[in-house]
Design a protein around this motif. Structure first.
Motif, short mmCIF file in Angstrom:
data_model
loop_
_atom_site.label_atom_id
_atom_site.label_comp_id
_atom_site.label_asym_id
_atom_site.label_seq_id
_atom_site.Cartn_x
_atom_site.Cartn_y
_atom_site.Cartn_z
N ALA A 122 0.83 -1.20 0.00
CA ALA A 122 0.00 0.00 0.00
C ALA A 122 0.87 1.25 0.00
CB ALA A 122 -0.90 0.00 1.24
N ILE A 123 0.43 2.21 -0.80
CA ILE A 123 1.15 3.47 -0.88
C ILE A 123 0.80 4.34 0.33
CG2 ILE A 123 1.44 5.56 -2.26
CD1 ILE A 123 0.79 3.90 -4.70
N ALA A 124 1.79 4.97 0.89
CA ALA A 124 1.56 5.80 2.08
C ALA A 124 0.56 6.91 1.79
CB ALA A 124 2.89 6.41 2.53
N LEU A 125 -0.31 7.13 2.72
CA LEU A 125 -1.33 8.15 2.59
C LEU A 125 -0.72 9.54 2.70
CD1 LEU A 125 -4.36 8.76 2.45
CD2 LEU A 125 -4.38 8.72 4.94
N THR A 126 -1.05 10.40 1.74
CA THR A 126 -0.58 11.77 1.78
C THR A 126 -1.75 12.70 2.04
OG1 THR A 126 -0.88 12.01 -0.60
CG2 THR A 126 1.29 11.27 0.15
N THR A 127 -1.43 13.91 2.48
CA THR A 127 -2.48 14.89 2.73
C THR A 127 -2.36 16.02 1.72
OG1 THR A 127 -1.05 16.04 4.29
CG2 THR A 127 -2.52 14.38 5.18
N THR A 128 -3.48 16.72 1.56
CA THR A 128 -3.52 17.82 0.60
C THR A 128 -4.61 18.78 1.00
OG1 THR A 128 -3.78 18.40 -1.72
CG2 THR A 128 -5.09 16.58 -0.94
N SER A 184 -5.87 11.37 0.29
CA SER A 184 -5.22 11.57 -1.00
C SER A 184 -4.13 10.54 -1.14
CB SER A 184 -4.62 12.98 -1.12
OG SER A 184 -5.61 13.98 -1.06
N SER A 185 -3.81 10.17 -2.35
CA SER A 185 -2.78 9.16 -2.54
C SER A 185 -2.12 9.30 -3.89
CB SER A 185 -3.39 7.75 -2.42
OG SER A 185 -2.39 6.76 -2.53
N GLU A 186 -0.81 9.05 -3.92
CA GLU A 186 -0.10 8.95 -5.19
C GLU A 186 -0.30 7.53 -5.73
OE1 GLU A 186 3.93 9.97 -4.58
OE2 GLU A 186 3.52 12.07 -4.08
N LEU A 187 -0.30 7.41 -7.06
CA LEU A 187 -0.57 6.14 -7.70
C LEU A 187 0.64 5.64 -8.46
CD1 LEU A 187 -4.08 7.14 -9.10
CD2 LEU A 187 -3.62 5.76 -7.05
#
Length: 409
Positions: A14-20, A395-398
């Protein structure tokens, strides 16, 4: 029933969760292509912890399945070609349009199961539109004009045993890029066309005997059912409405006024449609919507805010029957469909330009319950947003540039 070898799948962590501070939300169906390939790997540990909705995304060369709450990536499945995704109607599966037909992607939504691109395929030359209505799913094969119909819940019930549900196949006189929708009383509304032109819609009763038709809907495309199970279809000069066994044509205010996609809810009599009044326009960005009152049998055109455009992927309806548009300015614009007035506007992503070809990746919007999802190909990211407040939930990077999107569960 024909199947094909199960697609190997490669699962990634899983990709680390980012905020925006941005906001978020996606949209037509046509032909597609793709052949499975790739290496298999272990399921992300987050898959076992997720029992909520899931998101299926396409990118050039594969599929991503995300947790709908955290936006963690649960699976990365290699699949060559340009592929399309549509919810199958059973709350868990997604139809992936490939060269062989409609292939079933089990997202595992609502369970602790990991996602899997199964070997179950509804064969269809040039698979096109997928329609879900009143517990039934309709698949239209552009290459033959055939409509395949099944009980949506039976897909999930049979998939575990490795088989497709029982289906009904309804032929068309000629192959064409079309669509069908079955109503609660068994009436099947299905388009009329040839490989060169589409002209209207015909109604077949539950015995599949034609009862009525209307051929005053040039370039018929896009369908939906509004309150009272009134069906609507887009035309290049207005909208065709089927109500109580009869068709009514609602003419556009312009000689050329094309509606190609219908955005509807079952609790509003208003159909929201995309609108194009310029037959010579280049590109795919539009600047107006049509609001069709299916009870009054009337329509009006509403312009977006100055300088703002959208494509068919950027319109959705909310739980309170409003429409929401992801504009080329990167903001979400909320439209009251009863008054035709735009209200709240929320910045989401950077401004973007329309695609050179309709298949090209560009921002897409979809609403599921109170959550809106928006993809941003420019940053290979996705955002989940509270529709009511505009609060960014995740938000998440793909791992790839997102193109099409479907939410299930």
């Amino acid at each position: 029933m024909n199947t094909r070898t199960t697609t190997h799948r490669r699962m990634i962590a899983a990709i680390a969760l980012t905020t925006t501070t941005l906001l978020g939300l996606s949209a037509c169906a046509s032909t597609a292509s793709g052949d499975p390939a790739g290496d298999a790997g272990p399921v992300s540990p987050n898959a076992a912890a997720s029992t909520g909705p899931r998101i299926a995304l396409t990118y050039d060369g594969g599929l991503l399945v995300l947790d709908g709450t955290s936006l963690d990536t649960l699976a990365d499945i290699e699949l060559a070609g340009f592929n399309r995704v549509n919810p199958a109607g059973d709350g868990r599966s997604v139809m992936v349009s490939t060269t062989d037909g409609f292939q079933v992607l089990d997202t595992g939504a609502g369970s602790s199961d990991g996602p899997e691109l199964t070997d179950l395929v509804f064969e269809a030359p040039s698979p096109g539109h997928v329609v879900r209505h009143h517990g039934r799913t309709m698949l239209f094969a552009d290459g033959t004009g055939e409509t395949t119909i099944f009980d949506s819940a039976e897909l999930l019930a049979n998939a575990g045993a490795g088989r497709l549900p029982q289906t009904e196949t309804v032929p068309s006189p000629e192959a064409h890029h079309g669509v069908s929708i079955e109503l609660a009383d068994g009436t099947l509304l299905t388009t009329i066309g040839t490989p060169d032109a589409r002209t209207g819609v015909r109604a077949l009763d539950s015995d599949r005997t034609e009862t009525v038709r209307n051929e005053e809907c040039p370039s018929v495309h896009g369908e939906g059912a509004v309150r009272g199970e009134v069906a609507v279809f887009g035309c290049s000069d207005g909208v065709l409405v089927y109500d109580d066994g009869a068709f009514t044509k609602i003419a556009a205010p312009d000689a050329y006024g094309r509606t190609g996609n219908a955005y509807v809810t079952e609790t509003s009599q208003i159909m929201v449609g995309d609108y194009d009044a310029d037959p010579d326009a280049e590109g795919y960005v539009l600047t107006a919507l049509t609001l069709v009152d299916t009870e009054a049998k009337s329509s009006r055109v509403v312009s977006l805010p100055e300088g703002v455009g959208y494509t068919w992927r950027d319109v959705a309806r909310t739980a309170d029957d409003d429409a929401i548009v992801l504009g080329t300015d990167g903001a979400l614009h909320v439209l009251d469909v009863t008054t035709g007035e735009f209200g709240a506007s929320f910045p989401v992503i950077e401004a973007w330009e329309g695609p050179a070809e309709w298949q090209d990746a560009h921002p897409a919007l979809v609403v599921d319950g109170g959550t809106a999802y928006v993809t941003d190909p420019a940053t290979s990211s996705i955002h989940a947003v509270d529709v009511a407040t505009g609060e960014v939930l995740a938000s998440s990077e793909l791992a790839g540039v997102p193109n099409e999107i479907a939410v299930t569960g």
